[in-house]
Design a protein around this motif. Sequence first.
Motif, PDB file in Angstrom:
ATOM      1  N   ILE A  34       2.619  -1.379   5.193  1.00  0.00           N
ATOM      2  CA  ILE A  34       2.222  -2.339   4.169  1.00  0.00           C
ATOM      3  C   ILE A  34       2.313  -1.702   2.793  1.00  0.00           C
ATOM      4  N   VAL A  35       3.034  -2.387   1.883  1.00  0.00           N
ATOM      5  CA  VAL A  35       3.144  -1.921   0.499  1.00  0.00           C
ATOM      6  C   VAL A  35       2.098  -2.620  -0.365  1.00  0.00           C
ATOM      7  N   TRP A  36       1.948  -3.908  -0.084  1.00  0.00           N
ATOM      8  CA  TRP A  36       1.059  -4.706  -0.940  1.00  0.00           C
ATOM      9  C   TRP A  36       0.497  -5.881  -0.131  1.00  0.00           C
ATOM     10  N   ILE A  37      -0.781  -6.052  -0.179  1.00  0.00           N
ATOM     11  CA  ILE A  37      -1.354  -7.319   0.261  1.00  0.00           C
ATOM     12  C   ILE A  37      -1.293  -8.187  -0.992  1.00  0.00           C
ATOM     13  N   VAL A  38      -0.275  -9.042  -1.018  1.00  0.00           N
ATOM     14  CA  VAL A  38       0.173  -9.617  -2.290  1.00  0.00           C
ATOM     15  C   VAL A  38      -0.971 -10.324  -3.023  1.00  0.00           C
ATOM     16  N   GLY A  39      -1.121  -9.925  -4.278  1.00  0.00           N
ATOM     17  CA  GLY A  39      -2.142 -10.555  -5.107  1.00  0.00           C
ATOM     18  C   GLY A  39      -3.524  -9.968  -4.904  1.00  0.00           C
ATOM     19  N   MET A  40      -3.646  -8.996  -3.961  1.00  0.00           N
ATOM     20  CA  MET A  40      -4.982  -8.502  -3.672  1.00  0.00           C
ATOM     21  C   MET A  40      -5.128  -6.981  -3.799  1.00  0.00           C
ATOM     22  N   ARG A  41      -4.344  -6.245  -3.011  1.00  0.00           N
ATOM     23  CA  ARG A  41      -4.537  -4.797  -3.015  1.00  0.00           C
ATOM     24  C   ARG A  41      -3.247  -4.077  -2.644  1.00  0.00           C
ATOM     25  N   GLN A  42      -2.961  -3.066  -3.419  1.00  0.00           N
ATOM     26  CA  GLN A  42      -1.782  -2.222  -3.190  1.00  0.00           C
ATOM     27  C   GLN A  42      -2.107  -1.163  -2.128  1.00  0.00           C
ATOM     28  N   ASP A  43      -1.087  -0.692  -1.437  1.00  0.00           N
ATOM     29  CA  ASP A  43      -1.288   0.400  -0.487  1.00  0.00           C
ATOM     30  C   ASP A  43      -1.159   1.738  -1.220  1.00  0.00           C
ATOM     31  N   ASP A  44      -1.937   2.684  -0.761  1.00  0.00           N
ATOM     32  CA  ASP A  44      -1.991   3.997  -1.395  1.00  0.00           C
ATOM     33  C   ASP A  44      -0.692   4.781  -1.221  1.00  0.00           C
ATOM     34  N   ARG A  45      -0.014   4.543  -0.109  1.00  0.00           N
ATOM     35  CA  ARG A  45       1.141   5.364   0.256  1.00  0.00           C
ATOM     36  C   ARG A  45       2.329   5.209  -0.683  1.00  0.00           C
ATOM     37  N   PHE A  46       2.395   4.027  -1.352  1.00  0.00           N
ATOM     38  CA  PHE A  46       3.577   3.786  -2.198  1.00  0.00           C
ATOM     39  C   PHE A  46       3.267   3.901  -3.694  1.00  0.00           C
ATOM     40  N   ARG A  47       2.102   4.440  -3.995  1.00  0.00           N
ATOM     41  CA  ARG A  47       1.677   4.519  -5.387  1.00  0.00           C
ATOM     42  C   ARG A  47       2.543   5.498  -6.180  1.00  0.00           C
ATOM     43  N   ILE A  48       2.419   5.373  -7.489  1.00  0.00           N
ATOM     44  CA  ILE A  48       3.081   6.311  -8.398  1.00  0.00           C
ATOM     45  C   ILE A  48       2.366   7.664  -8.325  1.00  0.00           C
ATOM     46  N   GLU A  49       3.136   8.719  -8.273  1.00  0.00           N
ATOM     47  CA  GLU A  49       2.531  10.059  -8.324  1.00  0.00           C
ATOM     48  C   GLU A  49       3.195  10.861  -9.451  1.00  0.00           C
ATOM     49  N   ASN A  50       2.746  12.061  -9.657  1.00  0.00           N
ATOM     50  CA  ASN A  50       3.328  12.894 -10.719  1.00  0.00           C
ATOM     51  C   ASN A  50       4.819  13.115 -10.490  1.00  0.00           C
ATOM     52  N   THR A  51       5.181  13.149  -9.210  1.00  0.00           N
ATOM     53  CA  THR A  51       6.569  13.427  -8.840  1.00  0.00           C
ATOM     54  C   THR A  51       7.482  12.208  -8.909  1.00  0.00           C
ATOM     55  N   THR A  52       6.911  11.014  -9.144  1.00  0.00           N
ATOM     56  CA  THR A  52       7.701   9.774  -9.129  1.00  0.00           C
ATOM     57  C   THR A  52       8.775   9.781 -10.204  1.00  0.00           C
ATOM     58  N   LYS A  53      10.003   9.432  -9.778  1.00  0.00           N
ATOM     59  CA  LYS A  53      11.103   9.376 -10.740  1.00  0.00           C
ATOM     60  C   LYS A  53      11.412   7.950 -11.159  1.00  0.00           C
ATOM     61  N   ASN A  54      11.450   7.045 -10.181  1.00  0.00           N
ATOM     62  CA  ASN A  54      11.794   5.648 -10.448  1.00  0.00           C
ATOM     63  C   ASN A  54      10.599   4.733 -10.186  1.00  0.00           C
ATOM     64  N   ILE A  55      10.110   4.104 -11.240  1.00  0.00           N
ATOM     65  CA  ILE A  55       8.954   3.206 -11.101  1.00  0.00           C
ATOM     66  C   ILE A  55       9.451   1.769 -10.967  1.00  0.00           C
ATOM     67  N   LEU A  56       8.971   1.102  -9.934  1.00  0.00           N
ATOM     68  CA  LEU A  56       9.315  -0.304  -9.740  1.00  0.00           C
ATOM     69  C   LEU A  56       8.061  -1.141  -9.957  1.00  0.00           C
ATOM     70  N   LYS A  57       8.180  -2.115 -10.834  1.00  0.00           N
ATOM     71  CA  LYS A  57       7.061  -3.043 -11.041  1.00  0.00           C
ATOM     72  C   LYS A  57       7.339  -4.308 -10.215  1.00  0.00           C
ATOM     73  N   ILE A  58       6.400  -4.636  -9.371  1.00  0.00           N
ATOM     74  CA  ILE A  58       6.540  -5.869  -8.584  1.00  0.00           C
ATOM     75  C   ILE A  58       5.486  -6.857  -9.098  1.00  0.00           C
ATOM     76  N   GLN A  59       5.999  -7.990  -9.523  1.00  0.00           N
ATOM     77  CA  GLN A  59       5.131  -8.923 -10.263  1.00  0.00           C
ATOM     78  C   GLN A  59       5.078 -10.263  -9.528  1.00  0.00           C
ATOM     79  N   LEU A  60       3.888 -10.775  -9.419  1.00  0.00           N
ATOM     80  CA  LEU A  60       3.682 -12.061  -8.743  1.00  0.00           C
ATOM     81  C   LEU A  60       3.703 -13.191  -9.781  1.00  0.00           C
TER      82      LEU A  60
END
Lengths: 437, 437
Positions: free
Chosen positions: A410-436
């Motif tokens: 699970i990446v996102w319970i849409v509109g409610m809560r994001q999953d921790d595993r896919f979050r942005i970290e210091n090492t993140t190179k490409n940020i994707l914004k998913i918008q409802l």
Amino acid sequence: MLEKFKIHIAQNFPFFDGKKMLLATSGGLDSMVLLHLFQQLYFDIAIAHCNFQLRGIESFGDQNFVQNYALVNTIPIFVTQFDTKAFAADYKISTQVAARELRYNWFYELLETEKYDFILTAHHADDNLETFLINLSRGTGLEGFTGIPQQNDKVIRPILSFSRQEIENYAKENGIQWREDSSNASDKYLRNKIRHHLIPILKELNPNFISSFQKTQNYLQEAQVMVEDATIMIYQQVAKEQGDGTIHFDLKKLQQLPNFKSYLYQWLKEYGFSAWDDIYDLAEGQSGKQVFSAEFRLLKDRNFLILSPVNFVTNEKEFLLDKEQHEVNIPLKLSFCKVSDISAVSNSAIFVDEDKLQFPLLLRRWREGDYFQPFGMEGKSKKVSKFFKDEKLSLLEKENVWILCSNDQIVWIVGMRQDDRFRIENTTKNILKIQLG
Amino acid sequence: MLEKFKIHIAQNFPFFDGKKMLLATSGGLDSMVLLHLFQQLYFDIAIAHCNFQLRGIESFGDQNFVQNYALVNTIPIFVTQFDTKAFAADYKISTQVAARELRYNWFYELLETEKYDFILTAHHADDNLETFLINLSRGTGLEGFTGIPQQNDKVIRPILSFSRQEIENYAKENGIQWREDSSNASDKYLRNKIRHHLIPILKELNPNFISSFQKTQNYLQEAQVMVEDATIMIYQQVAKEQGDGTIHFDLKKLQQLPNFKSYLYQWLKEYGFSAWDDIYDLAEGQSGKQVFSAEFRLLKDRNFLILSPVNFVTNEKEFLLDKEQHEVNIPLKLSFCKVSDISAVSNSAIFVDEDKLQFPLLLRRWREGDYFQPFGMEGKSKKVSKFFKDEKLSLLEKENVWILCSNDQIVWIVGMRQDDRFRIENTTKNILKIQLG
């Protein structure tokens, strides 16, 4: 009858002056009398004749008869022909209902296009009485006893308070000609039985029967309006129309009424429900039970009955989202865009590390047994069902949640809560914004 | 029928277990069958028989028949005799209404004194159907179509859902004997016509007519309860019960309802009004107009309709008060006592110079043309009508004001304002306190 009719018109329809009238004229006794009466009043009238093509040559005979009458009397006339049987078959309705539907649709169209003010039909007092007794013989509720009203929007029945006898007498006295209608045989059998056997007895028991019956029917109409008043007032106290198109009925308030079933019936009948006992049981039954009509369902959810369209829930569907897709519209509107940094965080937008995702993404309903790692809970797992419970979601709300997954995680319970595993970290190179939305 | 009856009792009256039943038993077919059925159930039963003395020797024949049955079957029995005709004459009611009144009063008395739980009567489905058709033939409102209920407080009709045919069959099969009742001939004529001529046709049109009629009647009963719900809800919005026993109907609120006349009818019918057109006109008529029933009147007063008992106003009466009287109770409570000084002043007590008064004092209603000198207005005169207007009194309130006079001069507009002429002055020797209530 003409004098009485004139007085009746003046008293009941003072607004007729200067108006243009469309007379529904089948060619039968009643409509020919109505037409003759209005000819005496010098109103601006026209004839509207429907050929329902239900009785072959006979139907065309009626049409010719009415057209000829119009010609001889120089009255404007509109004629149409319907394929009534095909229409009834298409919409799975009875021929009678189809004919009514076609007829009134066409009448209203004519009002518009030809600039007429009212549609006049030739229903009379005995029609209402016969319908009352037909409904009594079959079993009915109050609605079945209230009869056709004298006025309903732009449709007016100017001779509704006159009896068949008066109309027949008038026809005789004035040498009016008409066509006998042999249609509707099944209903006619019942109607004739009632006309020739029941009603004479009632008239014998009370010589003023027709007039006292009209008072009776007026009282019943008044009662019916009061029933509707109560239906609305209690609805306002008990029901809440939600923004999402569902209606929530508060059972605690509802069940304080000893007759709450009557109200449920009144509210729900227009949604096509028929399993009334199941619905009444629902009110007292277990949370999660539901009853369906063709297009709606009623769900018991704790202290509420929730009414929603059946297609509100599309549980079975799953939607795959390619990497190249920047936008989704079905089953809900989502947009994906690469951003350079995290901006305002809200329930309606998340920021994820694009490189952690595995495409295509999957959009689906939640399932019993789903786990995820809620953002901000330091990698701890949680059952989605538990999460919903903590968020106090109703059954219906749960069913309407969408889940965005990557490779079964699970990446996102849409509109409610994001999953921790896919979050942005210091090492993140490409940020994707998913918008409802 | 016995098996069906047992199931019916178990399903509809589970609370019968261990209860003591009083069976209203006239000796006719229906009540003898009811009695026989209950004998088979081994309930704790007793017979209650009323002899209304309306059919001379026949009435006593019925009484003997029932008493004998009780004796042979060792069933406890209570018998009473009424002078029904005298009762009806005393209360100016029909014999039928008198008989019903006497009967149920006695039944309820027996419940109390003899410790029974329920009164059981033998009304059946055809009774309700016949009454429905009688009312239809005469003209009626929804109430006339709802029938006798299966249960009404402690009165229960256990065979209300059984047809006359079933009851007759059961009587034949079980060799039950009964007495034919020749009374009630006028109603019987109508009932017989309906029973023998109307109902067979309805049953021919629909073989399940009786059972669908029962459903019809249930729907109508539900509608009737909803009408009562609406009546109460609108009443709460529109009517205000005043402390003085009057009810004020807010016309501005009322007339927002397109069907306000229906509500006025529902509210006012129990006060014995019958001039409905006058009442509906009142709502739109001039302030000051009124409509009377035997015991009530409805007064249009600006934006209100005010309902009050007729005897509320006793305009014509005047009351003289002697010097020796220290208290009056009629038409209102006033006390007179000499005091040495002025204590707390209020609307309900005044202090006057006794020597200025001329006895006997007069207590009367106000009259058009009355003048007085309001206390505190430095001897200026004012029309009482103007004073009322300034005080914003309603018509009804004005009519209920009493005026205390001394030699044709106003001493006190009771409960409202003292006259300046009789006030205490420095020269006053004898102070009289006049106290209201």
